[in-house]
Design an enzyme around this catalytic site. Structure first.
Site, short mmCIF file in Angstrom:
data_model
loop_
_atom_site.label_atom_id
_atom_site.label_comp_id
_atom_site.label_asym_id
_atom_site.label_seq_id
_atom_site.Cartn_x
_atom_site.Cartn_y
_atom_site.Cartn_z
N ASP A 48 -6.29 2.30 -2.33
CA ASP A 48 -7.42 2.16 -1.41
C ASP A 48 -7.60 3.40 -0.53
O ASP A 48 -8.44 3.41 0.36
CB ASP A 48 -7.34 0.86 -0.58
CG ASP A 48 -6.11 0.77 0.30
OD1 ASP A 48 -5.32 1.73 0.33
OD2 ASP A 48 -5.95 -0.28 0.97
N GLU A 68 -11.05 6.98 7.67
CA GLU A 68 -9.91 7.38 8.47
C GLU A 68 -9.44 8.71 7.90
O GLU A 68 -9.63 8.99 6.71
CB GLU A 68 -8.79 6.34 8.38
CG GLU A 68 -9.21 5.01 8.96
CD GLU A 68 -8.07 4.00 9.01
OE1 GLU A 68 -7.65 3.67 10.11
OE2 GLU A 68 -7.61 3.56 7.95
N ALA A 69 -8.82 9.53 8.75
CA ALA A 69 -8.36 10.84 8.28
C ALA A 69 -7.41 10.68 7.10
O ALA A 69 -7.36 11.53 6.21
CB ALA A 69 -7.68 11.58 9.42
N ASN A 70 -6.69 9.54 7.05
CA ASN A 70 -5.73 9.33 5.96
C ASN A 70 -6.38 9.04 4.60
O ASN A 70 -5.70 8.81 3.62
CB ASN A 70 -4.75 8.21 6.32
CG ASN A 70 -5.42 6.85 6.52
OD1 ASN A 70 -6.51 6.61 6.00
ND2 ASN A 70 -4.78 5.96 7.26
N ARG A 75 3.68 6.20 16.27
CA ARG A 75 3.15 7.44 15.70
C ARG A 75 2.67 8.38 16.82
O ARG A 75 2.00 7.92 17.76
CB ARG A 75 1.98 7.15 14.76
CG ARG A 75 2.34 6.22 13.63
CD ARG A 75 1.38 6.37 12.47
NE ARG A 75 1.50 5.26 11.52
CZ ARG A 75 2.46 5.14 10.60
NH1 ARG A 75 3.40 6.06 10.51
NH2 ARG A 75 2.47 4.11 9.79
N ASP A 125 -1.74 1.32 -3.56
CA ASP A 125 -2.63 0.25 -4.03
C ASP A 125 -4.05 0.76 -4.25
O ASP A 125 -4.99 -0.02 -4.39
CB ASP A 125 -2.62 -0.96 -3.08
CG ASP A 125 -3.14 -0.64 -1.70
OD1 ASP A 125 -3.16 0.56 -1.33
OD2 ASP A 125 -3.55 -1.57 -0.99
N THR A 145 1.81 -0.96 10.47
CA THR A 145 2.33 -1.21 9.13
C THR A 145 3.80 -0.83 8.97
O THR A 145 4.41 -1.12 7.95
CB THR A 145 1.53 -0.43 8.07
OG1 THR A 145 1.70 0.97 8.33
CG2 THR A 145 0.06 -0.77 8.09
N SER A 203 2.56 1.84 15.21
CA SER A 203 2.05 1.60 13.85
C SER A 203 1.85 0.11 13.64
O SER A 203 2.59 -0.71 14.18
CB SER A 203 3.05 2.13 12.84
OG SER A 203 2.80 1.55 11.57
N SER A 233 0.79 -1.23 0.00
CA SER A 233 0.00 0.00 0.00
C SER A 233 0.83 1.28 0.00
O SER A 233 1.52 1.58 -0.95
CB SER A 233 -0.92 -0.07 1.21
OG SER A 233 -1.91 0.87 1.13
C1 G16 Z 1 -3.30 0.52 6.56
C2 G16 Z 1 -4.64 0.22 7.15
C3 G16 Z 1 -5.31 1.51 7.54
C4 G16 Z 1 -4.43 2.29 8.49
C5 G16 Z 1 -3.04 2.46 7.89
C6 G16 Z 1 -2.03 3.08 8.82
O1 G16 Z 1 -3.44 1.31 5.44
O2 G16 Z 1 -5.41 -0.49 6.20
O3 G16 Z 1 -6.54 1.23 8.10
O4 G16 Z 1 -4.95 3.54 8.76
O5 G16 Z 1 -2.53 1.21 7.50
O6 G16 Z 1 -1.75 2.21 9.83
P1 G16 Z 1 -0.61 2.38 10.89
O7 G16 Z 1 -0.70 3.79 11.42
O8 G16 Z 1 -0.97 1.36 11.90
O9 G16 Z 1 0.70 2.16 10.22
P2 G16 Z 1 -2.76 0.99 4.06
O10 G16 Z 1 -3.33 1.97 3.10
O11 G16 Z 1 -1.28 1.15 4.27
O12 G16 Z 1 -3.15 -0.43 3.78
#
Ligand code: G16
Length: 546
Positions: free
Chosen positions: A285, A376-378, A510, A283, A505, A503, A66
């Site tokens: 989304d 989400e705000a993002n 954060r 990706d 991901t 985080s 993503s």
């Molecule tokens: C993924 C999740 C989202 C989340 C984002 C950030 O997004 O699908 O719901 O808001 O990660 O997550 P984190 O702050 O935990 O790193 P994406 O677009 O990267 O698949």
């Protein structure tokens, strides 16, 4: 077809790095691509087991990272109705990933089979797709090996956006039912969305061209394909950042995450006052919109603004259609700007719930409403229509031309909006529908409320897993004492708010902060980031305000 344990054992792909911590998190497995070969093999087995558990329903596997940089990759599973993998199975994903020899792997598989009473003779069906990352080719091979040894009937859907894969899974599983979601091909998706868009904007003048930054990712070729179904006089789009062939370009200084976190336009976008712009992530989304005001100041319209716009429009349509029994609700996370929550609750008078980060949490909460708007705000989000809402919208008879118009538009929206997951292309068409109907510029949309200044800072620490939160991630429980220190600092700022979370991901913590002014916000954000760094084993440079 039953499981060939010997084949599963003897083909196991070992971990490349011993001791790497694998966890199925917010968005599946995500890390440096080089450590994911073994994970792909095991995810394939899990998808097979999940399909068998659900009587052979088709399960989706998406290989993508993503918004992450190009050297990362990841994988997530898609459940039969196109939702994210049921949470109770995430632990199995982690246990399988951790198993590093044939015997340990088979042991975990047997535990999953026993705990879920899986009939291993049921045939399994899995579809998969991937994004534009160079590492996908090798990871796909590892996935395919896992699918082969576990005996699943597997179909490769090639290069796709994450939301298209979710759409395909739902279409396949609902085919020939009263709930059929659509034709299970990317073309079917393009036709469904473009037809719905044409209906939803019928009779309204087309807006000025929309500049779409595709993050040099899969959204670019897919948006081009969609546009073949969309006449230029209905929607005019100019694609930027569509270089999917040059190494290192994906998400680099562009895309929704860059725009949201940096709060500026990609340097490659030459934007002028009056231009309408949006950015997808790698990706496709997520989506955020932005523009330059008359003084050329950058203005962001993020997921919160999209939620406000969508809720406002849908609530009006529900009222105009005379079906007020349908209740609309909005779901946000702790990242939602304080002004957006105020606007939703006090101006639109719509109920708002707050849940932890991750679309799976928002999605489930949104299902509790007749029409649940979640963002989400993002920029990750969509709108869900409950079976009752869908039925009411479908069967209500209009008593006036105005009611007829509102019902027709609501029906179009139920086709236009991807009901399975947040989808940049579908969300873009939703925003364009609303703006076209209102004949609004981005500046007019932006008048709804003024965001409180906010700042997101990333802090790298020795072990992010020590951070535990409560109250929809708004408070830290561990490390002990940290929350009290955060609170004491926040109290010094007017309209101050800050929270800290690990985080799901990226290997980082954060820090989010907002306050009445830009300088106070930045000061607060960096103060909290430094506290986190100092108290929780910061790694690398101590965060310093630029
Ligand atoms: C993924 C999740 C989202 C989340 C984002 C950030 O997004 O699908 O719901 O808001 O990660 O997550 P984190 O702050 O935990 O790193 P994406 O677009 O990267 O698949």
């Amino acid at each position: 077809m039953s499981l060939d344990f010997d084949a599963i054992k003897s083909n196991i792909i070992p971990h490349k790095i011993e001791g790497f911590k694998y966890t199925y998190g917010t968005a599946g497995f995500r890390s440096k691509a080089e450590v994911l070969d073994s994970v792909m093999y095991k995810v394939a087995i899990l998808a097979t087991l999940r399909s068998k558990k659900l009587n052979g329903a088709t399960i989706g596997v998406m290989i993508t990272a993503s918004h992450n940089p190009e050297e990362d990759n990841g994988v997530k599973l898609v459940d039969p109705r196109g939702e994210m993998l049921e949470q109770s199975w995430e632990g199995y994903a982690t246990s399988l990933a951790v198993a590093n020899d044939g015997d340990a792997l088979v042991q975990v598989i047997e535990q999953i089979i026993a705990a879920n009473k899986i009939d291993i003779n049921i045939p399994a069906s899995v579809i998969y797709a991937y994004d534009t990352r160079p590492s996908c080719a090798e990871l796909v091979k590892c996935l395919e090996l896992g699918l082969k040894v576990s005996g699943a009937k597997a179909v490769n859907h090639g290069l796709q956006t994450t939301p298209i894969l979710h759409y395909l899974v739902r279409c396949i599983n609902t085919a020939n039912t009263s709930d059929a979601y659509g034709e299970p091909t990317a073309e079917g998706y393009y036709k469904k969305l473009s037809e719905a868009f044409k209906t939803a904007v019928k009779g309204k003048a087309r807006l000025s061209p929309l500049h779409v930054d595709c993050a040099n990712g899969v959204g670019a070729p897919k948006l081009r394909e969609l546009l073949e179904y969309m006449p230029e006089d209905v929607l005019s789009v100019k694609i930027v950042n569509e270089d999917i062939n040059t190494k290192g370009q994906l998400n680099k200084n562009c895309g929704a995450d860059f725009v949201k976190t940096q709060q500026r336009a990609p340097p490659t976008a030459d934007i002028h006052p009056g231009d309408r712009c949006c950015s997808f992530d790698g990706d496709a989304d997520r989506i955020v919109y932005y523009y330059a005001d008359k003084d050329s100041v950058f203005r962001l319209l993020d997921g919160d603004k999209i939620a406000g716009l969508a809720a406002m429009f849908i609530m009006e349509l529900v009222k105009d259609a005379g079906i007020d029994s349908i209740k609309v609700g909005v779901v946000q996370t702790a990242y939602a700007n304080g002004s957006s929550t105020h606007y939703l609750t006090k101006v639109l008078n719509v109920p708002v719930s707050c849940v932890p980060t991750g679309v799976k949490h928002l999605h489930h909460e949104a299902e509790k409403y007749d029409i649940g708007v979640y963002f989400e705000a993002n920029g990750h989000g969509t709108v869900l229509f409950s079976p009752t809402a869908l039925n009411t919208i479908k069967t209500s008879e209009a008593k006036t031309p105005a009611q007829n118009q509102a019902l027709m538009q609501l029906r179009a929206l139920t086709d236009l909006i991807n009901q399975t997951v947040g989808d940049a292309i579908s969300d873009m068409l939703l925003v364009e529908t609303i703006l076209t109907n209102r004949q609004w510029s981005l500046e007019e949309w932006d008048q709804a409320y003024t965001d409180l200044p906010n700042r997101l800072v990333k802090v790298v620490v020795a072990d992010r897993h020590i951070f535990k939160t409560t109250n929809a991630e708004r408070q830290l429980v561990e490390p002990a004492g940290l929350q009290a220190e955060i609170d004491a600092n926040v109290a010094k700022y007017s309209n101050g708010r800050s929270f800290v979370r690990a985080s799901g991901t990226e290997d980082a913590v954060r820090v989010y902060a907002e306050a009445a002014t830009r300088s106070e916000t930045d000061e607060l954000a960096y103060k909290i980031a430094q506290i986190v760094y100092d108290r929780a084993g910061g790694v690398g440079a101590r965060p310093l305000m630029a």
